[in-house]
Design an enzyme around this catalytic site. Sequence first.
Site, PDB file in Angstrom:
ATOM      1  N   TYR A 127       0.827  -1.219   0.000  1.00  0.00           N
ATOM      2  CA  TYR A 127       0.000   0.000   0.000  1.00  0.00           C
ATOM      3  C   TYR A 127       0.858   1.264   0.000  1.00  0.00           C
ATOM      4  O   TYR A 127       1.742   1.429   0.854  1.00  0.00           O
ATOM      5  CB  TYR A 127      -0.947   0.080   1.195  1.00  0.00           C
ATOM      6  CG  TYR A 127      -1.818   1.312   1.073  1.00  0.00           C
ATOM      7  CD1 TYR A 127      -2.911   1.306   0.222  1.00  0.00           C
ATOM      8  CD2 TYR A 127      -1.491   2.494   1.712  1.00  0.00           C
ATOM      9  CE1 TYR A 127      -3.670   2.448   0.025  1.00  0.00           C
ATOM     10  CE2 TYR A 127      -2.247   3.643   1.525  1.00  0.00           C
ATOM     11  CZ  TYR A 127      -3.333   3.614   0.674  1.00  0.00           C
ATOM     12  OH  TYR A 127      -4.066   4.753   0.465  1.00  0.00           O
ATOM     13  N   ASN A 144      -0.058   6.314   6.504  1.00  0.00           N
ATOM     14  CA  ASN A 144      -0.362   7.586   5.864  1.00  0.00           C
ATOM     15  C   ASN A 144      -1.425   7.450   4.769  1.00  0.00           C
ATOM     16  O   ASN A 144      -1.312   6.608   3.889  1.00  0.00           O
ATOM     17  CB  ASN A 144       0.926   8.138   5.232  1.00  0.00           C
ATOM     18  CG  ASN A 144       0.722   9.481   4.556  1.00  0.00           C
ATOM     19  OD1 ASN A 144       0.490  10.490   5.221  1.00  0.00           O
ATOM     20  ND2 ASN A 144       0.816   9.501   3.232  1.00  0.00           N
ATOM     21  N   GLU A 145      -2.465   8.266   4.848  1.00  0.00           N
ATOM     22  CA  GLU A 145      -3.405   8.542   3.765  1.00  0.00           C
ATOM     23  C   GLU A 145      -4.009   7.315   3.077  1.00  0.00           C
ATOM     24  O   GLU A 145      -3.619   6.934   1.971  1.00  0.00           O
ATOM     25  CB  GLU A 145      -2.748   9.451   2.716  1.00  0.00           C
ATOM     26  CG  GLU A 145      -2.489  10.846   3.221  1.00  0.00           C
ATOM     27  CD  GLU A 145      -2.085  11.836   2.150  1.00  0.00           C
ATOM     28  OE1 GLU A 145      -2.067  13.048   2.443  1.00  0.00           O
ATOM     29  OE2 GLU A 145      -1.773  11.414   1.014  1.00  0.00           O
ATOM     30  N   ILE A 146      -4.996   6.724   3.725  1.00  0.00           N
ATOM     31  CA  ILE A 146      -5.850   5.758   3.049  1.00  0.00           C
ATOM     32  C   ILE A 146      -6.732   6.548   2.078  1.00  0.00           C
ATOM     33  O   ILE A 146      -7.328   7.560   2.465  1.00  0.00           O
ATOM     34  CB  ILE A 146      -6.717   4.987   4.055  1.00  0.00           C
ATOM     35  CG1 ILE A 146      -5.840   4.344   5.139  1.00  0.00           C
ATOM     36  CG2 ILE A 146      -7.557   3.943   3.335  1.00  0.00           C
ATOM     37  CD1 ILE A 146      -4.788   3.404   4.625  1.00  0.00           C
TER      38      ILE A 146
END
Length: 342
Positions: free
Chosen positions: A96, A141-143
């Site tokens: 991811y 960080n930042e889905i």
Amino acid sequence: MRKWIGFEKGINLGGWLSQWDLTDKEHLETFITEADIQQIREMGADHVRLPVDYSLLEEEDGTPKDENFIYIDRCLEWCKKAGLHMILDLHKTAGYAFDEANDCEAFFESEALQERFLCLWDKLAARYGQEPDFIALELLNEIVNPAVSDIWNALAARAIERIRRITKDTYLVVGGTRYNSVMSVKALLPPPDEKIVYTFHCYEPILFTHQGAYWVAGMPESFRTGCLLSAGACLEQSKMLDSNVTDVLKTVPPEVQGTDFFLALFREAVAVAEERGVPLYCGEYGVIDLASPEDAVQWHQAIHEAFVQLGIGRAVWTYKALDFGWMDAHYNSVREQLIHLM
């Protein structure tokens, strides 16, 4: 709302241990030094946020690269010496990355990738969880995709439970979907203990802060705009951009601008944080270096006043490089003004 003491005004160290060629030893040794940390302290910051990619610490096949922990170790020691706190932010994990999110859907379906994420946190917590007076840990960080909110909440809860087996007192930082949008704070799970912090990122309006950004889908590289536009005007001009980054403009009255825009934008998240007794923290905010320095100052003035009024801790993006660097030549003429607005 609870303030997060020690994490009230800070700066990101983006581009050092994340979003760079992390096999470049010269870069790792020289991009950030102890002198930079001391300078950040002299700027009036009380903390730094340190983004770290998993690829610094692991090979693609999962083989550990233990020798590279030295860079995190050094930063922590430099921060302690300078009187700064530090957030260790896992910026990318195996499977991811926020900037490749369309290719990362498998992460939210793969038990193997999720277990690798949890095992990395086992290791990070064991190494840094014994320093709760100095360090906080940010899960990921930042889905991006709002459709995976429930899956992410469940995985974050598992990560918290695993980390709590190792450290009970370290603050853990968790954010929501839509690139850590402030509108996603309400979808986070209630905190399991008193050492949880809700985080969001604020680059609103994207039309201004990312004007001309080549990586923003739909953004013309030639596009330029000034700062003081109403929310409604920004929404009208943002039709070419992805709704994940523009829908937030629909949550505030169309006529608001300046500080009132940010006060309205943050109101719901502040209410959620107050109800649940959780500190609220803005882990990233800033303006691309394609905007005029003077307009950037106006934007920072407006968001700074909202942060102060509401008691929201924050860390500006970013210290240098990555198109947002405060120490880069673009901001030479206004740097002192920006520092005053940290």
